[in-house]
Design a protein around this motif. Sequence first.
Motif, PDB file in Angstrom:
ATOM      1  N   PRO A  69       0.832  -1.219   0.000  1.00 14.66           N
ATOM      2  CA  PRO A  69       0.000   0.000   0.000  1.00 14.66           C
ATOM      3  C   PRO A  69       0.862   1.262   0.000  1.00 14.66           C
ATOM      4  CG  PRO A  69       0.097  -0.911   2.197  1.00 14.66           C
ATOM      5  CD  PRO A  69       0.853  -1.874   1.312  1.00 14.66           C
ATOM      6  N   LEU A  70       1.599   1.461  -1.069  1.00 15.64           N
ATOM      7  CA  LEU A  70       2.570   2.553  -1.126  1.00 15.64           C
ATOM      8  C   LEU A  70       1.888   3.913  -0.981  1.00 15.64           C
ATOM      9  CD1 LEU A  70       5.580   3.093  -1.508  1.00 15.64           C
ATOM     10  CD2 LEU A  70       5.200   3.145  -3.980  1.00 15.64           C
ATOM     11  N   GLY A  71       0.744   4.080  -1.642  1.00 13.65           N
ATOM     12  CA  GLY A  71       0.031   5.356  -1.532  1.00 13.65           C
ATOM     13  C   GLY A  71      -0.425   5.629  -0.112  1.00 13.65           C
ATOM     14  N   MET A  72      -0.832   4.586   0.600  1.00 12.07           N
ATOM     15  CA  MET A  72      -1.242   4.750   1.995  1.00 12.07           C
ATOM     16  C   MET A  72      -0.055   5.137   2.859  1.00 12.07           C
ATOM     17  SD  MET A  72      -3.902   1.579   2.581  1.00 12.07           S
ATOM     18  CE  MET A  72      -4.565   2.301   4.085  1.00 12.07           C
ATOM     19  N   GLN A  73       1.103   4.554   2.575  1.00  7.10           N
ATOM     20  CA  GLN A  73       2.298   4.869   3.353  1.00  7.10           C
ATOM     21  C   GLN A  73       2.713   6.327   3.167  1.00  7.10           C
ATOM     22  OE1 GLN A  73       4.816   1.705   1.806  1.00  7.10           O
ATOM     23  NE2 GLN A  73       4.655   0.598   3.743  1.00  7.10           N
ATOM     24  N   VAL A  74       2.604   6.822   1.934  1.00  6.79           N
ATOM     25  CA  VAL A  74       2.973   8.216   1.670  1.00  6.79           C
ATOM     26  C   VAL A  74       1.909   9.161   2.227  1.00  6.79           C
ATOM     27  CG1 VAL A  74       3.436   9.927  -0.131  1.00  6.79           C
ATOM     28  CG2 VAL A  74       4.337   7.605  -0.355  1.00  6.79           C
ATOM     29  N   GLY A  75       0.641   8.847   1.971  1.00  3.36           N
ATOM     30  CA  GLY A  75      -0.441   9.713   2.431  1.00  3.36           C
ATOM     31  C   GLY A  75      -0.673   9.670   3.922  1.00  3.36           C
ATOM     32  N   GLY A  76      -0.209   8.611   4.594  1.00  4.54           N
ATOM     33  CA  GLY A  76      -0.432   8.480   6.016  1.00  4.54           C
ATOM     34  C   GLY A  76       0.647   9.111   6.878  1.00  4.54           C
ATOM     35  N   ARG A  77       1.577   9.831   6.259  1.00  6.62           N
ATOM     36  CA  ARG A  77       2.645  10.468   7.037  1.00  6.62           C
ATOM     37  C   ARG A  77       2.126  11.673   7.813  1.00  6.62           C
ATOM     38  NH1 ARG A  77       6.884  12.269   2.845  1.00  6.62           N
ATOM     39  NH2 ARG A  77       4.955  12.865   1.776  1.00  6.62           N
ATOM     40  N   GLY A 112       1.686  19.191  -3.879  1.00  2.00           N
ATOM     41  CA  GLY A 112       2.242  18.200  -4.789  1.00  2.00           C
ATOM     42  C   GLY A 112       1.201  17.234  -5.321  1.00  2.00           C
ATOM     43  N   SER A 113      -0.063  17.568  -5.168  1.00  2.00           N
ATOM     44  CA  SER A 113      -1.148  16.689  -5.602  1.00  2.00           C
ATOM     45  C   SER A 113      -1.057  16.388  -7.092  1.00  2.00           C
ATOM     46  CB  SER A 113      -2.498  17.347  -5.303  1.00  2.00           C
ATOM     47  OG  SER A 113      -3.550  16.630  -5.889  1.00  2.00           O
ATOM     48  N   LEU A 114      -1.324  15.128  -7.453  1.00  2.00           N
ATOM     49  CA  LEU A 114      -1.290  14.693  -8.849  1.00  2.00           C
ATOM     50  C   LEU A 114      -2.683  14.330  -9.368  1.00  2.00           C
ATOM     51  CD1 LEU A 114       1.890  12.504  -8.469  1.00  2.00           C
ATOM     52  CD2 LEU A 114       1.743  14.660  -9.719  1.00  2.00           C
ATOM     53  N   LEU A 115      -3.686  14.632  -8.576  1.00  2.00           N
ATOM     54  CA  LEU A 115      -5.071  14.437  -8.980  1.00  2.00           C
ATOM     55  C   LEU A 115      -5.792  15.776  -8.895  1.00  2.00           C
ATOM     56  CD1 LEU A 115      -5.947  11.211  -6.937  1.00  2.00           C
ATOM     57  CD2 LEU A 115      -5.697  11.327  -9.422  1.00  2.00           C
ATOM     58  N   ASP A 116      -6.899  15.905  -9.607  1.00  2.00           N
ATOM     59  CA  ASP A 116      -7.762  17.070  -9.448  1.00  2.00           C
ATOM     60  C   ASP A 116      -8.853  16.711  -8.453  1.00  2.00           C
ATOM     61  OD1 ASP A 116      -6.366  18.677 -11.268  1.00  2.00           O
ATOM     62  OD2 ASP A 116      -7.392  17.744 -12.958  1.00  2.00           O
ATOM     63  N   ILE A 117      -9.176  17.636  -7.566  1.00  2.00           N
ATOM     64  CA  ILE A 117     -10.066  17.370  -6.439  1.00  2.00           C
ATOM     65  C   ILE A 117     -11.300  18.250  -6.526  1.00  2.00           C
ATOM     66  CG2 ILE A 117     -10.244  17.367  -3.920  1.00  2.00           C
ATOM     67  CD1 ILE A 117      -7.206  17.000  -3.824  1.00  2.00           C
ATOM     68  N   HIS A 118     -12.445  17.654  -6.248  1.00  2.00           N
ATOM     69  CA  HIS A 118     -13.716  18.380  -6.263  1.00  2.00           C
ATOM     70  C   HIS A 118     -14.495  18.020  -5.006  1.00  2.00           C
ATOM     71  CE1 HIS A 118     -17.381  20.220  -7.762  1.00  2.00           C
ATOM     72  NE2 HIS A 118     -18.042  19.097  -7.531  1.00  2.00           N
ATOM     73  N   GLY A 119     -15.107  18.995  -4.378  1.00  4.47           N
ATOM     74  CA  GLY A 119     -15.906  18.731  -3.188  1.00  4.47           C
ATOM     75  C   GLY A 119     -17.254  19.416  -3.282  1.00  4.47           C
ATOM     76  N   LEU A 142      -1.105   3.709 -11.853  1.00  7.31           N
ATOM     77  CA  LEU A 142      -0.935   4.626 -10.733  1.00  7.31           C
ATOM     78  C   LEU A 142      -2.227   4.981 -10.020  1.00  7.31           C
ATOM     79  CD1 LEU A 142       1.641   7.201 -12.168  1.00  7.31           C
ATOM     80  CD2 LEU A 142       2.070   5.176 -10.772  1.00  7.31           C
ATOM     81  N   VAL A 143      -3.359   4.616 -10.573  1.00  5.10           N
ATOM     82  CA  VAL A 143      -4.619   5.099 -10.007  1.00  5.10           C
ATOM     83  C   VAL A 143      -4.778   4.686  -8.549  1.00  5.10           C
ATOM     84  CG1 VAL A 143      -5.957   3.124 -10.883  1.00  5.10           C
ATOM     85  CG2 VAL A 143      -7.113   5.285 -10.360  1.00  5.10           C
ATOM     86  N   ALA A 144      -4.389   3.469  -8.199  1.00  4.14           N
ATOM     87  CA  ALA A 144      -4.511   3.040  -6.805  1.00  4.14           C
ATOM     88  C   ALA A 144      -3.602   3.881  -5.910  1.00  4.14           C
ATOM     89  CB  ALA A 144      -4.168   1.556  -6.672  1.00  4.14           C
ATOM     90  N   PHE A 145      -2.343   4.052  -6.315  1.00  2.00           N
ATOM     91  CA  PHE A 145      -1.412   4.860  -5.523  1.00  2.00           C
ATOM     92  C   PHE A 145      -1.947   6.274  -5.349  1.00  2.00           C
ATOM     93  CE2 PHE A 145       1.782   8.135  -5.341  1.00  2.00           C
ATOM     94  CZ  PHE A 145       2.600   7.718  -4.312  1.00  2.00           C
ATOM     95  N   LEU A 146      -2.395   6.910  -6.427  1.00  2.00           N
ATOM     96  CA  LEU A 146      -2.818   8.303  -6.371  1.00  2.00           C
ATOM     97  C   LEU A 146      -4.046   8.478  -5.485  1.00  2.00           C
ATOM     98  CD1 LEU A 146      -2.309   9.328 -10.108  1.00  2.00           C
ATOM     99  CD2 LEU A 146      -0.806   9.811  -8.170  1.00  2.00           C
ATOM    100  N   CYS A 147      -5.009   7.574  -5.595  1.00  2.00           N
ATOM    101  CA  CYS A 147      -6.216   7.678  -4.765  1.00  2.00           C
ATOM    102  C   CYS A 147      -5.890   7.421  -3.294  1.00  2.00           C
ATOM    103  CB  CYS A 147      -7.281   6.705  -5.259  1.00  2.00           C
ATOM    104  SG  CYS A 147      -8.009   7.170  -6.846  1.00  2.00           S
ATOM    105  N   GLU A 148      -5.076   6.410  -3.035  1.00  2.00           N
ATOM    106  CA  GLU A 148      -4.687   6.128  -1.652  1.00  2.00           C
ATOM    107  C   GLU A 148      -4.000   7.345  -1.028  1.00  2.00           C
ATOM    108  OE1 GLU A 148      -3.710   1.399  -2.556  1.00  2.00           O
ATOM    109  OE2 GLU A 148      -2.128   2.724  -1.789  1.00  2.00           O
TER     110      GLU A 148
END
Length: 343
Positions: free
Chosen positions: A76-84, A118-125, A145-151
Amino acid sequence: MAIPSLDPRLDEAVIPPTVLAGVVEIGQRQGLPVGSWCDGTGVSPAQLVASDTVKVSFRQAATILRRAVRAMPGRPLGMQVGGRDVLLTFGMLGTAMQSCATVADALDIGIELHQASGSLLDIHGEVVGTDLVMQVHERAPEPELVAFLCEEAFCSTLVLMRSVAGTDLSPNYVELAYPAPGYAREYRHFFRCPVYTDAAVNRMVFDSSVLATTFPTHNELTRSVAIDACRRLLDLDGPRPDVTVAIEALLSQNLRRPMTMADAAWQLHVSERTLRRQLADAGEQFSIVRDRVRERRATFLLLESTLTVDAIAREVGFSDAREFRRAYIRWTGYPPTHRRRGR
């Protein structure tokens, strides 16, 4: 394989390498050859981790991330980066958001300035009925990369919200538009809510009442200063070709020693011929970029420091002060002593 330039924005160096730095640091701890992840991109691992000036394009970032994900499969690389820690993940944007009055205010700032993290996705709320829906969209199709980016996006957002609203905060549910990975059980453990894969969209849904949550860290002065810093980070002068930004950052870090194009190419993991072609495509020449970086630093030191002209010459890579004086006249039309008197 490089990303096709479906959108000219994909080649603009506007993204702080925060996410990339997290991935590189994980790879370094694993003893992996992280330098090879940067081959041909025009940036180096050292720049990604330590530089506060370099920015990357989506094309560069995706190339590096694709190689990193392949080198560390099934985790879960994206979780590891996003969970810092929030400040590691969001940088100055995290400070801005934590200084807001409410979750609603913080999300408005976060969505407006998300690229500063450093976000690599576009975000909408948006609020839909009683739901607060946070949806992310890919800037270019990246199946690997979609799993990494979303995580990374969802985990970092939740870490930030929990840091101010309490660790008990959890979404109502999460939807992910890709098949469940082998480590999917970790999603449920982290989000503490139902997580649906193979969905139509990528979104995280909260009860809209969370928007009224107040932040104990609210400070208007800090918020204002941090927002201003984020906007400057996003480059008010406009985006420039990624290779130009990379070369300027590299030269700025190595001003005291004369750096040739061959040196720069080696540092950036490309051939000299490739670097020359990339600069030509960007309408640049290595010597002109080098002179621009030297002149900018020399002028700053002449105006803002008490260093002698001889010392400034050494600071910008000249062993001979006379050579520096001739170069400065060529760059600006007048000698360095004239600039100093004019301050």
